[in-house]
Design an enzyme around this catalytic site. Structure first.
Site, PDB file in Angstrom:
ATOM      1  N   LYS A   9      -3.298  41.131  22.714  1.00 12.96           N
ATOM      2  CA  LYS A   9      -4.718  41.189  22.241  1.00 12.96           C
ATOM      3  C   LYS A   9      -5.361  42.461  22.475  1.00 12.96           C
ATOM      4  O   LYS A   9      -4.980  43.309  23.213  1.00 12.96           O
ATOM      5  CB  LYS A   9      -5.152  39.696  22.870  1.00 12.96           C
ATOM      6  N   TYR A  49      -6.356  31.105  13.290  1.00 12.41           N
ATOM      7  CA  TYR A  49      -6.685  30.199  14.334  1.00 12.41           C
ATOM      8  C   TYR A  49      -7.267  29.029  13.854  1.00 12.41           C
ATOM      9  O   TYR A  49      -8.060  28.366  14.499  1.00 12.41           O
ATOM     10  CB  TYR A  49      -7.758  31.102  15.221  1.00 12.41           C
ATOM     11  N   PHE A  57     -15.918  28.185  20.857  1.00 14.81           N
ATOM     12  CA  PHE A  57     -15.685  29.588  20.945  1.00 14.81           C
ATOM     13  C   PHE A  57     -15.079  30.032  19.755  1.00 14.81           C
ATOM     14  O   PHE A  57     -14.492  31.408  19.575  1.00 14.81           O
ATOM     15  CB  PHE A  57     -14.647  29.586  21.891  1.00 14.81           C
ATOM     16  N   ARG A  85       5.586  30.618  27.400  1.00 17.87           N
ATOM     17  CA  ARG A  85       3.976  30.008  28.101  1.00 17.87           C
ATOM     18  C   ARG A  85       4.003  30.192  29.439  1.00 17.87           C
ATOM     19  O   ARG A  85       3.076  30.544  29.972  1.00 17.87           O
ATOM     20  CB  ARG A  85       3.868  28.772  27.341  1.00 17.87           C
ATOM     21  N   ARG A 102      -1.006  36.650  32.469  1.00 19.05           N
ATOM     22  CA  ARG A 102      -2.435  36.584  32.304  1.00 19.05           C
ATOM     23  C   ARG A 102      -2.994  36.814  33.640  1.00 19.05           C
ATOM     24  O   ARG A 102      -4.161  37.415  33.989  1.00 19.05           O
ATOM     25  CB  ARG A 102      -2.846  35.485  31.764  1.00 19.05           C
ATOM     26  N   ASN A 112      -7.940  37.318  27.160  1.00 22.57           N
ATOM     27  CA  ASN A 112      -6.829  36.907  27.978  1.00 22.57           C
ATOM     28  C   ASN A 112      -5.480  37.477  27.830  1.00 22.57           C
ATOM     29  O   ASN A 112      -4.363  37.126  27.880  1.00 22.57           O
ATOM     30  CB  ASN A 112      -6.678  35.289  28.279  1.00 22.57           C
ATOM     31  N   HIS A 115      -1.429  36.160  23.265  1.00 23.59           N
ATOM     32  CA  HIS A 115      -1.210  34.699  22.717  1.00 23.59           C
ATOM     33  C   HIS A 115       0.366  34.432  22.650  1.00 23.59           C
ATOM     34  O   HIS A 115       1.103  35.415  22.241  1.00 23.59           O
ATOM     35  CB  HIS A 115      -1.773  34.720  21.538  1.00 23.59           C
ATOM     36  N   GLU A 126       3.578  30.663  12.679  1.00 27.08           N
ATOM     37  CA  GLU A 126       2.653  31.835  12.931  1.00 27.08           C
ATOM     38  C   GLU A 126       3.929  33.025  12.815  1.00 27.08           C
ATOM     39  O   GLU A 126       3.212  34.134  12.412  1.00 27.08           O
ATOM     40  CB  GLU A 126       2.654  31.657  14.669  1.00 27.08           C
TER      41      GLU A 126
HETATM   42  P1  CMP Z   1      -5.038  31.673  22.594  1.00 22.81           P
HETATM   43  O1  CMP Z   1      -3.869  31.333  23.241  1.00 22.81           O
HETATM   44  O2  CMP Z   1      -4.863  32.802  21.539  1.00 22.81           O
HETATM   45  O3  CMP Z   1      -5.563  30.432  21.403  1.00 22.81           O
HETATM   46  C1  CMP Z   1      -6.892  30.382  21.160  1.00 22.81           C
HETATM   47  C2  CMP Z   1      -7.569  31.184  22.079  1.00 22.81           C
HETATM   48  O4  CMP Z   1      -9.093  30.803  22.339  1.00 22.81           O
HETATM   49  C3  CMP Z   1      -7.234  31.140  23.696  1.00 22.81           C
HETATM   50  O5  CMP Z   1      -5.905  31.871  23.687  1.00 22.81           O
HETATM   51  C4  CMP Z   1      -8.423  31.949  24.523  1.00 22.81           C
HETATM   52  O6  CMP Z   1      -8.378  33.246  24.612  1.00 22.81           O
HETATM   53  C5  CMP Z   1      -9.574  31.472  23.650  1.00 22.81           C
HETATM   54  N1  CMP Z   1     -10.580  30.553  24.282  1.00 22.81           N
HETATM   55  C6  CMP Z   1     -11.831  30.864  24.497  1.00 22.81           C
HETATM   56  N2  CMP Z   1     -12.273  29.869  25.254  1.00 22.81           N
HETATM   57  C7  CMP Z   1     -11.363  28.703  25.393  1.00 22.81           C
HETATM   58  C8  CMP Z   1     -11.472  27.463  25.895  1.00 22.81           C
HETATM   59  N3  CMP Z   1     -12.582  27.181  26.189  1.00 22.81           N
HETATM   60  N4  CMP Z   1     -10.352  26.776  25.794  1.00 22.81           N
HETATM   61  C9  CMP Z   1      -9.182  27.578  25.033  1.00 22.81           C
HETATM   62  N5  CMP Z   1      -9.188  28.616  24.718  1.00 22.81           N
HETATM   63  C10 CMP Z   1     -10.368  29.275  24.636  1.00 22.81           C
END
Ligand code: CMP
Length: 138
Positions: A9, A49, A57, A85, A102, A112, A115, A126
């Site tokens: 990211k 997404y 968010f 994961r 992470r 974070n 992904h 994806e």
């Molecule tokens: P990712 O795996 O990229 O999928 C969606 C992203 O939304 C997640 O990682 C987080 O970085 C972001 N995100 C922000 N806030 C939240 C939340 N409260 N719960 C889950 N994902 C979140």
């Protein structure tokens, strides 16, 4: 053998640590079989997404994912979706296990660092979103 889609990211590319993330992926035994650096547009991030479009968010997620380039990659290995994961650690780095990507690099739940697809079905969608067949090394 299974494949998963990984995104390094904007918080990682902005800090010049995508190589360190790749080292952790490779040390864990997953093979990078496709990889490119791209700058997502807002509409691309929104489409990628789409499952989160009703979440609070969503707008900040799209803003963040378009704030700097990302490295999109296809990882291959046995049980690659679940294994990646585990290597990534929990979405929220504050509760991610020691030694995970992470826990090591992420700045917050938003920033974070990586992904990873959440299921083999998501991985298929994806990977197809970012890569054509000719870009993936068999
Ligand atoms: P990712 O795996 O990229 O999928 C969606 C992203 O939304 C997640 O990682 C987080 O970085 C972001 N995100 C922000 N806030 C939240 C939340 N409260 N719960 C889950 N994902 C979140």
């Amino acid at each position: 053998m299974e494949r998963t889609l990984s995104i390094i990211k904007p918080d990682a590319t902005a800090r010049n640590i995508s190589g360190k993330v790749n080292a952790m992926i490779e040390e864990a035994g997953l093979k990078i079989i496709a990889q490119k650096l791209i700058r997502l547009t807002a509409s691309q991030a929104e489409e990628f997404y789409q499952e989160h479009k009703d979440k609070a968010f969503f707008t900040s997620l799209v803003d963040f994912m378009t704030s700097a380039p990302v490295v999109v990659q296809v990882l291959e290995g046995e049980d690659a979706v679940a294994r990646y994961r585990k290597i990534m650690g929990a979405t929220n780095p504050a509760v991610a296990e020691e030694g995970t990507i992470r826990r090591t690099f992420a700045l917050s739940i938003d920033k974070n660092t990586v992904h990873g697809s959440d299921s083999p079905e998501s991985a298929k969608r994806e990977i197809g979103f970012f890569f054509s067949k000719i870009e993936i090394c068999e």
